[in-house]
Scaffold this active site. Structure first.
Site, short mmCIF file in Angstrom:
data_model
loop_
_atom_site.label_atom_id
_atom_site.label_comp_id
_atom_site.label_asym_id
_atom_site.label_seq_id
_atom_site.Cartn_x
_atom_site.Cartn_y
_atom_site.Cartn_z
N GLU A 144 -3.87 1.79 -7.44
CA GLU A 144 -4.28 2.95 -6.65
C GLU A 144 -3.35 4.13 -6.95
O GLU A 144 -2.25 4.22 -6.36
CB GLU A 144 -4.21 2.65 -5.15
CG GLU A 144 -5.11 1.54 -4.70
CD GLU A 144 -5.43 1.66 -3.20
OE1 GLU A 144 -6.61 1.71 -2.85
OE2 GLU A 144 -4.49 1.72 -2.39
N HIS A 169 0.85 -1.19 0.00
CA HIS A 169 0.00 0.00 0.00
C HIS A 169 0.89 1.25 0.00
O HIS A 169 1.93 1.28 0.67
CB HIS A 169 -0.94 0.01 1.22
CG HIS A 169 -1.98 1.08 1.10
ND1 HIS A 169 -1.70 2.40 1.37
CD2 HIS A 169 -3.27 1.04 0.68
CE1 HIS A 169 -2.80 3.12 1.14
NE2 HIS A 169 -3.77 2.32 0.72
#
Ligand code: PGA
Length: 265
Positions: free
Chosen positions: A173, A96
């Site tokens: 993302e 992430h």
């Protein structure tokens, strides 16, 4: 049978107590009974995982962790993939952007590198967990340098992982779109192009047949109003939801927006 869109809540640190997490999980369990056509999962912080997994057992909602150790053995403060598996975890987020973010603390560079993300992915997959690999550029550039950046993240995470990608999920993302309002999410046309690019790099890296099995999610300012567009026009297999997963109502609104929508890949 057409596959369903996959929607994953990334709770980050939004829920602050086990009571809050338990109440969310109980509410979600009730709500998903009435929502057909969407696969649902929750990535919880470590201290809440066991309780949330207990509540959601048998509900069809999968429970995941937000990171995992790159190691086994003596690593104070780390949590291994085997430990997560033992408390009911199905998937683990690796890479992430909030964990990759580079900074310095007392002169040491911090932030997970592509090498660390690769090691975490291998640990997760070897333990039988589904690795949810996040990739995404910091910014877009007119010369397309962002594509090179994404390619590097994918290829370094996946090098030498033959036989370990059966449960792989990728979340694209773009970092510039994370944690803002829905008007800052990526536009569907640009997303569609990037999803195709990610699929091509996956095919080059793990082989076409394997690549076609990998769900490619989108994350970055997903809310109920843009969820449908991002999946239908954007070509994403589903969504990784941050701030809009912080309350049950805003998360369920996203699930409702996608119910019954067939997923392309
Ligand atoms: P956001 O976060 O939905 O708040 O943009 C997404 C993520 O970081 O996974």
């Amino acid at each position: 049978m057409a596959k369903k869109p996959l929607v994953i809540a990334n709770w980050k640190m939004y829920l602050e107590s086990p009571e809050e997490a338990k109440a969310f999980a109980q509410g979600l369990k009730r709500k998903v009974k009435k929502i057909a056509g969407v696969d649902v999962a929750v990535a919880a912080p470590f201290p809440f995982i066991a309780e949330v997994a207990k509540v959601l057992k048998g509900s069809g909602v999968k429970v995941g962790a937000q990171t995992v150790s790159a190691h086994t053995g003596a690593h104070t403060g780390d949590v291994s993939a085997a430990m997560l598996k033992a408390v009911g975890v199905h998937f683990v987020i690796v890479g992430h952007s909030e964990r990759r973010a580079q900074g310095t603390t007392l002169g040491h560079t911090t932030g997970e590198t592509n090498e660390v993300v690769h090691a975490q992915l291998v640990q997760a997959a070897q333990a039988g967990l589904s690795p949810l690999l996040c990739v995404g550029e910091l910014e877009r550039s007119a010369d397309g340098a962002h594509f090179t950046y994404i390619e590097e993240q994918l290829t370094s995470a996946l090098r030498g992982t033959q036989g370990l990608t059966g449960k792989l999920v990728v979340a694209y993302e773009p970092v510039w779109a994370i944690g803002k309002g829905k008007e800052f999410a990526m536009q569907a046309e640009a997303l569609e192009e990037t999803v195709i690019f990610v699929r091509k790099i996956l095919a080059d890296t793990i082989g076409r047949a394997s690549a076609l099995k990998v769900p490619i999610l989108y994350g970055g300012s997903v809310e109920a109003d843009n969820a449908l567009q991002l999946v239908t026009a954007g070509g994403a297999s589903g969504l990784l939801v941050g701030h809009a997963s912080a309350t049950l109502d805003s998360f369920v609104a996203i699930l409702n927006a996608l119910r019954g929508i067939p997923r392309k890949i």
